[in-house]
Enzyme design. Structure first.
Site: not given
Length: 429
Positions: A258, A261, A325-326, A359, A418
């Site tokens: 990670q 990245h 996220e993960h 991924d 209406h």
């Protein structure tokens, strides 16, 4: 050095809260610049795209063409190694199969003469933004395009920056494998503006998805309402819950996967064993030196990494507050722990399920909510490309049964038209 926290320390709550609230995004105010770019693209169309692409990507699209030709896509695919194409095709097959299982069913039923239900329809066109960045993330093409294709989107449009006219052949090969034929050499806020409003060459779309830098994120926020968007993605992140039954080298590799990245990425380890935590930290330092992207991984780990000592009973509570996220659950009973967790973009179960599988090839889209937004949002799916339309039908008897209640409510709201639209059908006028 990564931050070290201990659940039993008196200052843990203060330190943990500081970890949660610390910003990892570059502090730049780009909204005004992006607003000007969007306005310019709306007025000047292709001419504006050409100017911005020349300025930011050093590419003259007026000479090479804004749109990537089918011949260029075919040539790029031919330039890819066969084993890579095989891997991409296998990934595409798994992504397609997973998302096909997400497709919702239409519903219709009758009650007292009233027909009620809903139907699902895909948007007609989707724009898929693929970032340039420092790595050729061709996997993002598959993860964005295939769910849209499965949903039934007829027109898939990819925009990707190509600095100096260069692009990894795998990027265009992924477009071909995912069934995308409309690809444009443009990135940044100007690409988002073109997708939303259209230009002479790029017809507008209905939904824009895909991650990008601060300018892309701002542009997506600003065009929302003209088009739909998936999410505004921030820096990527992983939280690994691991007990001492793991090989420290495996967990270190996951944390670094990670960290490499981006310098703004975040890797967090939660463990109940202090000695194991030390072993993982040592393994991270050792493996870091072997990485081609060592500088990026080290900046991420030192600035945003964390090791949290906490018993496994409290780990789910901490995970829910992080809303990562993960999430890797490298523990003896991962399914049991997963059942106690509410907030995570994707959960990877067991010691043999590294996040990197997600991924690339596991199946679910890797486009996931970041920065704690897993508290209220989900990863990219077919649902991002579908609309639900309610269906309502009455016969005369049903109108007579439902009408009086509708009349009372309309009159109470002082909405005479209406009320009339109901009463006129009941011969009450």
């Amino acid at each position: 050095m990564p931050k070290r926290l201990n659940f039993t320390d008196a200052d843990f709550e203060t330190e943990f809260q500081a970890l949660l609230t610390k910003s990892r995004e570059e502090k730049v105010d780009v909204d005004e610049v992006v607003a000007d770019i969007i306005a310019d693209v709306k007025v000047r169309g292709d001419e504006a795209l050409a100017d911005y692409t020349r300025k930011f990507d050093r590419l003259d699209v007026e000479s090479v063409g804004l749109r990537v030709s089918e011949a260029d896509i075919t040539a790029a695919k031919s330039a890819c190694p066969g084993d890579l194409l095989d891997a991409m095709s296998e990934a595409a097959k798994r992504i397609r199969d997973y998302h096909a299982r997400q497709m919702p069913q239409d519903m219709s039923y009758e009650v007292d003469g009233t027909t009620l239900g809903y139907r699902w329809t895909a948007v007609q066109a989707a724009g898929l933004y693929v970032p340039g960045g420092t790595a050729p993330l061709f996997s993002s093409v598959l993860m964005n395009a295939i769910p849209a294709q499965v949903a039934g989107v007829e027109r898939l449009v990819v925009t990707m920056p190509m600095p100096d006219g260069e692009s990894s052949p795998a990027m265009l090969a992924a477009c071909d494998i995912a069934g995308v034929t409309e690809v444009y050499r443009v990135g940044g806020a100007q690409a988002i503006a073109a997708l939303a409003f259209g230009t002479e060459t790029i017809a507008p779309v209905d939904v824009v998805v895909g991650p990008g830098n601060a300018y892309v994120a701002s542009a997506k926020k600003q065009v929302f309402g003209v088009v739909g968007i998936d999410m505004v993605a921030g820096p990527s992140e992983v939280t690994v819950v691991a007990d001492a039954g793991n090989d420290p080298a495996w967990i270190a590799a996951d944390l670094l996967a990670q960290a490499e990245h981006d310098a703004s990425s975040q890797s967090i380890l939660i463990t109940d064993d202090s000695a194991f935590a030390d072993q993982v930290a040592k393994a991270v330092d050792s493996q870091m030196k072997t990485l081609a992207r060592e500088d990026i991984a080290r900046a991420s780990w030192d600035a945003h990494g964390a090791i949290v000592l906490a018993d496994m009973e409290n780990a789910p509570v901490l995970v829910d507050r992080i809303a990562p996220e993960h999430l890797e659950l490298a523990v003896a009973a991962p399914e049991d722990m997963a059942a106690k967790i509410r907030n995570a973009g994707a959960i990877f179960l067991g010691r043999y399920t590294p996040e990197a599988l997600g991924d690339y090839i596991a199946g679910p889209s890797h486009v996931l909510p970041t920065s704690g937004t897993a508290r209220f949002s989900s990863g990219l799916s077919v649902m991002d490309f579908l609309k639900r339309t309610s269906l309502i039908g009455c016969d005369a008897d049903a109108l007579r049964r439902l009408g009086p209640g509708a009349l009372k409510m309309a009159e109470a709201e002082n909405l005479a038209a209406h009320a009339r639209s109901v009463s006129i059908r009941m011969n009450l006028e």
